[in-house]
Design a protein around this motif. Structure first.
Motif, PDB file in Angstrom:
ATOM      1  N   PHE A 170       0.901  -1.275   0.171  1.00 17.73           N
ATOM      2  CA  PHE A 170      -0.142   0.124  -0.106  1.00 17.73           C
ATOM      3  C   PHE A 170       0.902   1.228   0.124  1.00 17.73           C
ATOM      4  O   PHE A 170       2.123   1.217   0.689  1.00 17.73           O
ATOM      5  CB  PHE A 170      -0.854   0.065   1.297  1.00 17.73           C
ATOM      6  CG  PHE A 170      -2.147  -0.481   1.098  1.00 17.73           C
ATOM      7  CD1 PHE A 170      -3.147   0.070   0.276  1.00 17.73           C
ATOM      8  CD2 PHE A 170      -2.588  -1.814   1.426  1.00 17.73           C
ATOM      9  CE1 PHE A 170      -4.591  -0.279   0.094  1.00 17.73           C
ATOM     10  CE2 PHE A 170      -3.843  -2.520   1.322  1.00 17.73           C
ATOM     11  CZ  PHE A 170      -4.828  -1.623   0.806  1.00 17.73           C
ATOM     12  N   ALA A 171       0.107   2.082  -0.461  1.00 14.60           N
ATOM     13  CA  ALA A 171       0.875   3.742  -0.474  1.00 14.60           C
ATOM     14  C   ALA A 171       0.362   4.120   0.903  1.00 14.60           C
ATOM     15  O   ALA A 171      -0.553   3.536   1.505  1.00 14.60           O
ATOM     16  CB  ALA A 171       0.663   4.506  -1.554  1.00 14.60           C
ATOM     17  N   LYS A 172       1.031   5.190   1.512  1.00 13.11           N
ATOM     18  CA  LYS A 172       0.769   5.776   2.895  1.00 13.11           C
ATOM     19  C   LYS A 172      -0.641   6.183   3.096  1.00 13.11           C
ATOM     20  O   LYS A 172      -1.071   5.840   4.012  1.00 13.11           O
ATOM     21  CB  LYS A 172       1.670   6.721   3.316  1.00 13.11           C
ATOM     22  CG  LYS A 172       1.935   6.958   4.707  1.00 13.11           C
ATOM     23  CD  LYS A 172       3.070   7.728   4.988  1.00 13.11           C
ATOM     24  CE  LYS A 172       2.964   8.056   6.696  1.00 13.11           C
ATOM     25  NZ  LYS A 172       4.098   8.993   7.032  1.00 13.11           N
ATOM     26  N   LYS A 173      -1.187   6.762   1.969  1.00  8.88           N
ATOM     27  CA  LYS A 173      -2.628   7.265   2.129  1.00  8.88           C
ATOM     28  C   LYS A 173      -3.385   6.102   2.129  1.00  8.88           C
ATOM     29  O   LYS A 173      -4.873   6.397   2.544  1.00  8.88           O
ATOM     30  CB  LYS A 173      -2.817   8.278   1.224  1.00  8.88           C
ATOM     31  CG  LYS A 173      -2.095   9.517   1.410  1.00  8.88           C
ATOM     32  CD  LYS A 173      -2.357  10.648   0.430  1.00  8.88           C
ATOM     33  CE  LYS A 173      -1.840  11.974   0.563  1.00  8.88           C
ATOM     34  NZ  LYS A 173      -1.899  12.919  -0.404  1.00  8.88           N
ATOM     35  N   GLY A 174      -3.285   5.063   1.400  1.00  8.51           N
ATOM     36  CA  GLY A 174      -4.201   3.820   1.357  1.00  8.51           C
ATOM     37  C   GLY A 174      -5.002   3.918   0.222  1.00  8.51           C
ATOM     38  O   GLY A 174      -6.110   3.271   0.113  1.00  8.51           O
ATOM     39  N   GLN A 175      -4.680   4.885  -0.595  1.00 12.43           N
ATOM     40  CA  GLN A 175      -5.772   5.175  -1.917  1.00 12.43           C
ATOM     41  C   GLN A 175      -4.993   4.333  -3.076  1.00 12.43           C
ATOM     42  O   GLN A 175      -5.770   4.231  -4.030  1.00 12.43           O
ATOM     43  CB  GLN A 175      -5.865   6.477  -2.052  1.00 12.43           C
ATOM     44  CG  GLN A 175      -6.627   7.404  -1.112  1.00 12.43           C
ATOM     45  CD  GLN A 175      -6.572   8.798  -1.328  1.00 12.43           C
ATOM     46  OE1 GLN A 175      -6.107   9.180  -2.285  1.00 12.43           O
ATOM     47  NE2 GLN A 175      -7.556   9.533  -0.732  1.00 12.43           N
ATOM     48  N   VAL A 176      -3.916   4.003  -2.890  1.00 11.81           N
ATOM     49  CA  VAL A 176      -3.205   3.444  -4.038  1.00 11.81           C
ATOM     50  C   VAL A 176      -2.749   1.751  -3.589  1.00 11.81           C
ATOM     51  O   VAL A 176      -2.118   1.892  -2.437  1.00 11.81           O
ATOM     52  CB  VAL A 176      -2.142   4.022  -4.499  1.00 11.81           C
ATOM     53  CG1 VAL A 176      -1.413   3.290  -5.628  1.00 11.81           C
ATOM     54  CG2 VAL A 176      -2.638   5.396  -5.176  1.00 11.81           C
ATOM     55  N   LEU A 177      -2.919   0.951  -4.402  1.00 13.07           N
ATOM     56  CA  LEU A 177      -2.381  -0.450  -3.765  1.00 13.07           C
ATOM     57  C   LEU A 177      -1.692  -1.007  -5.236  1.00 13.07           C
ATOM     58  O   LEU A 177      -1.929  -0.630  -6.097  1.00 13.07           O
ATOM     59  CB  LEU A 177      -3.607  -1.579  -3.831  1.00 13.07           C
ATOM     60  CG  LEU A 177      -3.278  -2.927  -3.718  1.00 13.07           C
ATOM     61  CD1 LEU A 177      -2.629  -3.337  -2.108  1.00 13.07           C
ATOM     62  CD2 LEU A 177      -4.534  -3.842  -3.726  1.00 13.07           C
ATOM     63  N   PHE A 178      -0.382  -1.523  -4.834  1.00  7.23           N
ATOM     64  CA  PHE A 178       0.621  -2.120  -5.932  1.00  7.23           C
ATOM     65  C   PHE A 178       0.276  -3.538  -5.534  1.00  7.23           C
ATOM     66  O   PHE A 178       0.543  -4.112  -4.541  1.00  7.23           O
ATOM     67  CB  PHE A 178       1.996  -1.689  -5.702  1.00  7.23           C
ATOM     68  CG  PHE A 178       2.079  -0.111  -5.636  1.00  7.23           C
ATOM     69  CD1 PHE A 178       2.000   0.565  -6.877  1.00  7.23           C
ATOM     70  CD2 PHE A 178       2.112   0.711  -4.551  1.00  7.23           C
ATOM     71  CE1 PHE A 178       2.265   1.908  -6.927  1.00  7.23           C
ATOM     72  CE2 PHE A 178       2.256   1.966  -4.533  1.00  7.23           C
ATOM     73  CZ  PHE A 178       2.278   2.673  -5.773  1.00  7.23           C
ATOM     74  N   SER A 179       0.576  -4.321  -6.821  1.00  5.52           N
ATOM     75  CA  SER A 179       0.879  -5.811  -6.824  1.00  5.52           C
ATOM     76  C   SER A 179       1.710  -6.266  -7.852  1.00  5.52           C
ATOM     77  O   SER A 179       1.722  -5.576  -8.924  1.00  5.52           O
ATOM     78  CB  SER A 179      -0.845  -6.250  -7.028  1.00  5.52           C
ATOM     79  OG  SER A 179      -1.129  -6.123  -8.232  1.00  5.52           O
ATOM     80  N   ALA A 180       2.404  -7.282  -7.692  1.00  3.50           N
ATOM     81  CA  ALA A 180       3.677  -7.779  -8.517  1.00  3.50           C
ATOM     82  C   ALA A 180       2.838  -9.201  -8.911  1.00  3.50           C
ATOM     83  O   ALA A 180       2.276  -9.983  -8.000  1.00  3.50           O
ATOM     84  CB  ALA A 180       4.929  -7.873  -7.752  1.00  3.50           C
ATOM     85  N   SER A 181       3.258  -9.642 -10.126  1.00  6.38           N
ATOM     86  CA  SER A 181       2.794 -11.031 -10.550  1.00  6.38           C
ATOM     87  C   SER A 181       3.895 -11.590 -11.320  1.00  6.38           C
ATOM     88  O   SER A 181       4.962 -11.093 -11.894  1.00  6.38           O
ATOM     89  CB  SER A 181       1.607 -10.827 -11.307  1.00  6.38           C
ATOM     90  OG  SER A 181       1.313 -11.906 -12.107  1.00  6.38           O
ATOM     91  N   LEU A 182       3.836 -13.009 -11.544  1.00  5.95           N
ATOM     92  CA  LEU A 182       4.494 -13.821 -12.376  1.00  5.95           C
ATOM     93  C   LEU A 182       4.447 -13.576 -14.039  1.00  5.95           C
ATOM     94  O   LEU A 182       4.909 -14.003 -14.688  1.00  5.95           O
ATOM     95  CB  LEU A 182       4.489 -15.312 -12.087  1.00  5.95           C
ATOM     96  CG  LEU A 182       4.713 -15.586 -10.745  1.00  5.95           C
ATOM     97  CD1 LEU A 182       4.577 -17.268 -10.495  1.00  5.95           C
ATOM     98  CD2 LEU A 182       6.244 -15.348 -10.538  1.00  5.95           C
ATOM     99  N   ASP A 183       3.296 -12.560 -14.269  1.00  5.79           N
ATOM    100  CA  ASP A 183       3.173 -12.131 -15.669  1.00  5.79           C
ATOM    101  C   ASP A 183       4.106 -11.261 -16.066  1.00  5.79           C
ATOM    102  O   ASP A 183       4.087 -10.682 -17.195  1.00  5.79           O
ATOM    103  CB  ASP A 183       1.898 -11.777 -15.972  1.00  5.79           C
ATOM    104  CG  ASP A 183       1.231 -10.743 -15.061  1.00  5.79           C
ATOM    105  OD1 ASP A 183       2.101 -10.125 -14.518  1.00  5.79           O
ATOM    106  OD2 ASP A 183       0.195 -10.354 -15.124  1.00  5.79           O
TER     107      ASP A 183
END
Length: 922
Positions: A386-399
């Motif tokens: 998460f970013a600090k404000k909680g409005q942005v989420l990041f995800s990493a994938s095997l793709d």
């Protein structure tokens, strides 16, 4: 640090197998989830999972009509009787063989269950004067079927039982032995398994449904015609087929069926995911819908017949459908595959999970429901941040992608890729949201992207092996990384120099975590140790040996004891608490360990699951099941099943992942894949084989005797209020810890006294006061009053709260939720009344306000007034100009000239700011 964490909820899965049932009022749905039972409150939008566990997966459940007793039975026939309202276990019982169906009688006095080809009728435990010694007393056993019984149903008067079997027949049984000989009847004629049989509301008709889609209507009739005035010959009466109907569902087979007698509605679920609603006896098709391509394994109707519930075990789907309005009350689905990562939002209200099925799901912690599912990834998702404000989420994938998600509009607004196509297996995001980093086993470098531009800004080279773990500090831009080269490196992302000294570790690093203040890093290694390094000094400062604390159970195929097993004597996931004083650790085993870091001691060990259907949950194997060739449980008996669909196995032999996870031949293994503390440290979540287990601290104490004396009573609080001793009354109410007293004192304090009371409030009650205001304000309508209280407390104790953040985390989150709700209400109200405000503010009413008519009525205010036309026969209301001689329709020309440019400016600014929306999120 508190260690009294207890299991509070199970997320990530909503249905596994067995039947689902509604409560008597039809607002609560009960669903078996593995070896537990989950309860969904469909009206209040909440859910919880019972704390008790079965030894194996639950096969059927039943709730008595009074809603007080819940009976659940697992695959081996072991039953647990639970007080449904108090959520306490009353009794354990073993029926000694699998139970295929279980039903309470409509009057709640007895319950019937199907064990093999026998029907057992038991008396329901009660609290009458003649209390029996044994909780369960068997009333009688019925035998007559030649094959396993599939389903049971009661007559509305609780006198008769209908049973269906694999012997292609249905039978009727009487609860009273005197009526058994008269009532005993076999309903034969179907050409496939009879999956359901039901009484009509008046008990004059019986409906039977077979697997091949045939519906037979039976009536109690006579072969001989009875003339008027002649007494009927009862010996000539019997149950006969009155009508035959067929579903004609092509190749689909009937999987589940239920009947609502009051509305004569028959609900049928097929093995292709289709369900239909019929009205009988006319056999009118009401609706025909589909919930997917997988078989429907459970069907239920609530008491009023308005809501239908369906469960599919293949994908773990649970659906509640209101057929009259054709709308969904509940649509939930868990992860199809193993959970890889768990992350809490900064305010602790959301929980995000990532899985091998390529999906990212966001769960509401309070309600337990899934809010949104992201499916853009095309391969397994391996990391979340998460970013600090909680409005942005990041995800990493095997793709080969790292994606940024906007949690306001719920969309993917950035996609980050490397120069080469590589698989990302770890992820870390700077708390400010400026940069995001990812590592891969295909490359030795750490990739760094700018979130604002989406460009790859740097690659951090230095590791001599694939990067396995990444972790950012929450306070500064310190990034810690680990690799297969058995080193840890600390990077200053925003510094000028990227020269770092590696920290040597003498075993493979499996997980890494940075303390929230950025001064310490912890790593778990393959040899079972947890090592702590001081970042500033670059040396090891502490270590914990976790091998002795891990519960490593046996697998069925093991030839050695669990004590000698080295398979899972290590931790694969660790995380710091908010204050940095505690560490939670878990791995591919059956234990979650909570450690006190300064003293290096184990505070508490949690058992992940007691489900014996999983490998690794037992310390000792059952010697009764052991032979010279191994355990009997390892024998594949699917080929002996009588049904073709049960014999077919489409999975790869020996596969642990991929294919059909519900029928794979390899037994699933208990493991913990990810652990995260909530930002307030009052809960932590564990991603496991059973789902997302949430453990929390129960802060709702009913009575707190601290600093209490004999003079503090509810009457004393009321007397203090009468004497206007508000601070004294508030402190006494907190000492008694009675919510109604606190609420009464809180609302009795005058507005002018709030600042004085807040400044004199003892510091030990400040956190509880803020928590009370936050929870109370969510339901209260006194917005300004609550805001004044919050402002007064923060003004009086703000400095202490700032220096002791970890003590006020939970309280401040509650206040933050309240402020967020107010903000949403104000914004929506301003948007709804925007044009009304522009019209009223643009009209010049200064002249009109002074020219009141004789009755003192100014009409419609600035522009016009409403008068009654006496000449009209219909007494219509006619709008006339209030100042025709002077200005005509005052204000309309001004309003037009004022509002159009405003609208044009807003539209143009909206178009111009579309590109900047994503920047404002960070």
């Amino acid at each position: 640090m508190r260690s009294d964490f207890k299991f509070s909820n199970l997320l990530g899965t909503v249905y596994r197998q067995g039947n689902i049932i509604f409560s008597q009022d039809g607002t609560i749905l009960l669903s078996p989830v593995g070896n537990r039972v989950s309860v969904f409150d469909l009206v209040n939008n909440r859910s919880f999972t019972f704390e008790y566990e079965h030894r194996k997966n639950v096969s059927c459940i039943a709730l008595n009509p009074q809603g007080t007793l819940l009976l659940s039975v697992d695959e081996d026939g072991r039953a647990i009787l639970v007080n449904f309202r108090a959520k306490t276990v009353l009794h354990h019982f073993n029926f000694k063989e699998p139970v295929s169906d279980l039903k309470f009688s409509p009057d709640g006095a007895t319950f019937a269950l199907a064990c093999g080809r026998f029907i057992q009728v038991w008396k329901t435990p009660d609290v009458a004067e003649d209390r029996q010694f044994a909780p369960f007393v068997r009333h009688r056993v019925h035998a007559g079927h030649f094959a396993s019984i599939i389903s049971l149903s009661w007559s509305p008067d609780s006198r008769f039982i209908l049973s269906t079997s694999k012997d292609l027949t249905a039978r009727i049984w009487s609860l009273d032995s005197d009526e058994q000989n008269l009532a005993a009847t076999t309903f034969a004629g179907h050409r496939d398994y009879v999956v359901g049989a039901f009484f009509s509301a008046d008990q004059e008709q019986i409906y039977t449904v077979s697997k091949d889609g045939a519906l037979f209507q039976w009536g109690y009739t006579s072969k001989q015609e009875v003339e008027e005035g002649e007494e009927p010959d009862l010996s000539s009466y019997s149950w006969r087929i009155v009508k035959k109907n067929y579903f004609y569902a092509a190749q689909a087979k009937v999987k589940r069926v239920t009947f609502h007698a009051k509305s004569n509605m028959l609900v049928v679920g097929f093995n292709n995911g289709e369900f239909r609603l019929y009205e009988v006896p006319d056999f009118t098709l009401i609706q025909q819908l589909s919930m997917g391509q997988n078989a429907i394994n459970a069907v239920s109707v609530n008491q009023t017949g308005e809501w239908l519930a369906f469960g599919s075990s293949k994908l773990g789907q649970l659906l509640v459908y209101e057929w009259q309005s054709e709308s969904y009350i509940l649509k939930q689905q868990g992860h199809f595959d193993a959970t890889n990562a768990v992350a809490y939002s900064p305010d602790g209200s959301r929980l995000v999970t990532a899985s091998d099925d390529g999906k990212v799901k966001i769960w509401d912690v309070a309600s337990g429901f899934c809010l949104v599912t992201f499916q853009e990834h095309t391969a397994a998702v391996t990391g979340l941040a998460f970013a600090k404000k909680g409005q942005v989420l990041f995800s990493a994938s095997l793709d080969g992608t790292v994606r940024a998600w906007d949690l306001i509009r719920y969309r993917n607004f950035r996609t980050f890729t490397a120069a080469d196509r590589i698989q990302f297996n770890c992820l870390a995001a700077d708390p400010s949201g400026e940069v995001v980093c990812a590592g891969s086993i295909d490359s030795f470098a750490i990739h760094v992207w700018s979130v604002q531009t989406g460009q790859l800004v740097d690659t951090l080279d230095g590791h001599d092996g694939p990067v396995t773990c990444l972790s950012f500090s929450k306070e500064n831009g310190v990034l810690a990384s680990s690799s297969w080269d058995k080193t840890i490196r600390i990077w200053s992302i925003f510094g000028r120099s990227q020269q770092v000294e590696p920290l040597e570790v003498f075993a493979d690093v499996l997980s890494i975590a940075v303390r929230p203040d950025g001064s310490e890093v912890a790593v778990s290694t393959l040899d079972g140790n947890v090592l702590f390094f001081d970042i500033n000094e670059g040396k090891q400062v502490n270590s914990i040996d976790g091998k002795k604390d891990i519960l490593s159970g046996r697998h069925l195929e093991d030839r050695f004891t669990s004590k000698n097993s080295a398979r899972s004597k290590y931790f694969t996931s660790i995380d710091y608490s908010f204050d940095g004083l505690s560490l939670v650790a878990g791995g591919n085993n059956n234990s979650i360990c909570l450690y006190d870091i300064p003293n290096g001691v184990l505070l508490k060990r949690f058992v992940v699951s007691r489900n014996m259907s999983l490998n690794g949950t037992q310390q000792f194997l059952n010697s009764k099941r052991m032979t010279d060739a191994g355990s009997l449980d390892l024998i594949d008996r699917d080929g002996e099943n009588s049904d073709l669909e049960d014999r077919i196995d489409s999975t790869l032999p020996g596969s642990n992942r991929g294919g059909d996870m519900s029928t794979r031949r390899v037994r699933p293994e208990v493991r913990v894949t990810s652990l995260k503390f909530s930002p307030t440290s009052n809960a932590f979540a564990a991603g496991s084989t059973e789902g997302i287990l949430v453990y929390s601290v129960d802060e709702g104490l009913l009575f707190d005797p601290f600093d209490l004396d004999i003079d503090i009573t509810p009457q004393a609080v009321v007397e203090a209020l009468k004497e206007k001793e508000y601070l004294q009354a508030l402190v006494m109410a907190f000492r008694l810890n009675e919510e109604y007293l606190i609420k009464r004192v809180y609302e009795s304090v005058p507005v002018k006294e709030i600042n004085l009371v807040s400044s004199g409030l003892p510091i030990v009650y400040v956190a509880r006061m803020l928590k009370f205001i936050g929870d109370f304000s969510m339901e209260s309508q006194h917005l300004e009053f609550n805001l004044i209280w919050v402002k007064a407390i923060l003004s009086a104790h703000g400095r202490y709260i700032t220096s002791h953040k970890h003590e006020f985390g939970s309280s401040l989150r509650a206040v933050q939720r309240f402020l967020g709700r107010i903000g949403k209400d104000v914004v929506s109200a301003s948007k709804d009344n925007k044009y009304a405000y522009l019209f009223l503010s643009s009209t010049d009413g200064s002249t009109q306000a002074d020219e009141l008519d004789g009755d003192g009525d100014a009409g419609m205010g600035h522009a016009f007034q409403i008068e009654e036309d006496n000449n009209s026969s219909d007494n219509d209301l006619v709008m006339e100009d209030a100042s025709d001689d002077e200005k005509g329709w005052v204000g309309f020309s001004d309003a037009k000239s004022n509002t159009l440019p405003l609208d044009q400016d807003k539209d143009s600014s909206d178009d111009a700011s579309d590109d900047d929306d994503d920047e404002n999120l960070i």
